[in-house]
Design an enzyme around this catalytic site. Structure first.
Site, mmCIF file in Angstrom:
data_model
loop_
_atom_site.group_PDB
_atom_site.id
_atom_site.type_symbol
_atom_site.label_atom_id
_atom_site.label_comp_id
_atom_site.label_asym_id
_atom_site.label_seq_id
_atom_site.Cartn_x
_atom_site.Cartn_y
_atom_site.Cartn_z
ATOM 1 N N LYS A 1 0.862 -1.182 0.000
ATOM 2 C CA LYS A 1 0.000 0.000 0.000
ATOM 3 C C LYS A 1 0.897 1.230 0.000
ATOM 4 O O LYS A 1 1.531 1.547 1.004
ATOM 5 C CB LYS A 1 -0.938 0.015 1.212
ATOM 6 C CG LYS A 1 -1.974 1.128 1.137
ATOM 7 C CD LYS A 1 -2.917 1.083 2.319
ATOM 8 C CE LYS A 1 -4.065 2.077 2.115
ATOM 9 N NZ LYS A 1 -3.606 3.454 1.888
ATOM 10 N N PHE B 1 -1.173 0.428 -10.746
ATOM 11 C CA PHE B 1 -1.751 -0.843 -10.289
ATOM 12 C C PHE B 1 -3.080 -1.182 -10.945
ATOM 13 O O PHE B 1 -3.644 -2.242 -10.669
ATOM 14 C CB PHE B 1 -1.908 -0.862 -8.767
ATOM 15 C CG PHE B 1 -2.500 0.373 -8.152
ATOM 16 C CD1 PHE B 1 -3.834 0.689 -8.298
ATOM 17 C CD2 PHE B 1 -1.689 1.221 -7.402
ATOM 18 C CE1 PHE B 1 -4.371 1.820 -7.722
ATOM 19 C CE2 PHE B 1 -2.221 2.357 -6.813
ATOM 20 C CZ PHE B 1 -3.566 2.653 -6.977
ATOM 21 N N ARG C 1 -16.342 1.927 -4.374
ATOM 22 C CA ARG C 1 -15.651 1.213 -3.302
ATOM 23 C C ARG C 1 -16.057 -0.251 -3.419
ATOM 24 O O ARG C 1 -17.226 -0.585 -3.297
ATOM 25 C CB ARG C 1 -16.016 1.793 -1.935
ATOM 26 C CG ARG C 1 -15.083 1.311 -0.825
ATOM 27 C CD ARG C 1 -15.305 2.066 0.459
ATOM 28 N NE ARG C 1 -14.968 3.463 0.353
ATOM 29 C CZ ARG C 1 -13.742 3.961 0.440
ATOM 30 N NH1 ARG C 1 -12.714 3.146 0.616
ATOM 31 N NH2 ARG C 1 -13.533 5.258 0.340
ATOM 32 N N LYS D 1 -7.941 -3.375 1.779
ATOM 33 C CA LYS D 1 -6.728 -2.876 2.426
ATOM 34 C C LYS D 1 -6.545 -3.571 3.770
ATOM 35 O O LYS D 1 -7.494 -3.756 4.519
ATOM 36 C CB LYS D 1 -6.762 -1.356 2.589
ATOM 37 C CG LYS D 1 -7.949 -0.804 3.360
ATOM 38 C CD LYS D 1 -7.918 0.711 3.363
ATOM 39 C CE LYS D 1 -9.159 1.287 4.041
ATOM 40 N NZ LYS D 1 -9.169 2.763 4.018
#
Length: 264
Positions: free
Chosen positions: A26, A103, A170, A176
């Site tokens: 991340k 990404f 989302r 995450k």
């Protein structure tokens, strides 16, 4: 209003089996999309990169990733340092230390595993890098990968469902994994400082409303001296970190991180 990018949900142990998912670091940079002509913030504002940087980006497909100012080669990134470079309307020589970790490829209508295999074969200049993904083999593997990166100063890791496509929302297909969570809140009042902070900001009263939580709480740490002298105005949306929730649902140990200005 739909999102302009694909956003992650939080990984909850026991809810999602990470085996077979792609794992990546991340990056704590500034989210940036490439539409074939311009680099844009998450909110859709133009990023004024040098011509040599833009000329190296593709014209026939779009990109989604993080810009990171990394003069020391540390890919972990630092949001505030990166913003100080890439948000200038006149780019300077510091851009030679900016990396673009890509990404996602939103305009490619394929599942992520196909896109990633294709992307690895693309020839890219040194300052543009396809973010490395590795396949998770177990929960223990995921935790080891997470802890190793956090130990180097990273924020956490991301999980990506290899069988899913890009979504402008989302999504449960990108998760995450972090020890410390972060969220957004609105500054509703300033508290005066005491002791060494007398005469400047002591902390901020904030309101946190994210659809699950509706709490008012105090953020007293994380502020720099400059921010205490000139605090974010009332009504400003900030990002704060926290370590879980209290029994009443308030964030534990809230810490100011930054103004959430990449929504602009």
């Amino acid at each position: 209003m739909p999102e302009r990018v694909m956003l992650a949900k939080k990984y909850v142990e026991g809810k999602t089996n990470p085996v077979g998912y792609y794992m990546s670091h991340k990056i704590d940079g500034m989210r940036a999309t490439w539409d074939g002509k311009k680099l844009l913030t998450r909110g859709g504002n133009e990023i004024f990169a040098p011509h040599w940087f833009l000329e190296s980006l593709p014209e026939d497909f779009t990109l989604d990733g993080e810009l990171v100012f990394a003069p020391d080669g540390n890919e972990c990134g630092n949001f505030q340092q990166t913003c100080s470079v890439v948000k200038r309307h006149v780019p300077d020589e510091r851009w030679k230390h900016v990396m673009y970790f890509v990404f996602e490829f939103p305009s490619k209508d394929y599942t992520f595993d196909v896109i990633y295999d294709w992307a690895k074969e693309c020839v890219t200049p040194p300052h543009i890098r396809v973010l490395e993904q590795i396949i998770c083999t177990s929960v223990e593997h995921m935790k080891q990968y997470h802890d190793e990166y956090v130990g180097r100063g990273g924020e956490g890791i991301m999980l990506r469902n290899p069988d899913s496509k890009y979504e402008y929302k989302r999504s449960k297909n990108v998760l995450k994994v972090k020890i410390w969570d972060d969220a957004e809140a609105t500054v509703i009042d300033h508290l005066p400082g005491q002791g060494k902070h007398e005469g400047r900001l002591g902390g901020a009263i904030c309101n946190w409303t994210d659809g699950r939580n509706d709490r008012t709480f105090h953020v007293g740490v994380g502020w720099t001296d400059a921010e205490r002298e000139n605090p974010p105005p009332i009504g400003t949306v900030i990002t704060f970190s926290y370590f879980g929730l209290t029994d009443a649902g308030s964030p534990r140990h809230p810490k100011y991180l930054r103004i959430r200005d990449d929504h602009e």
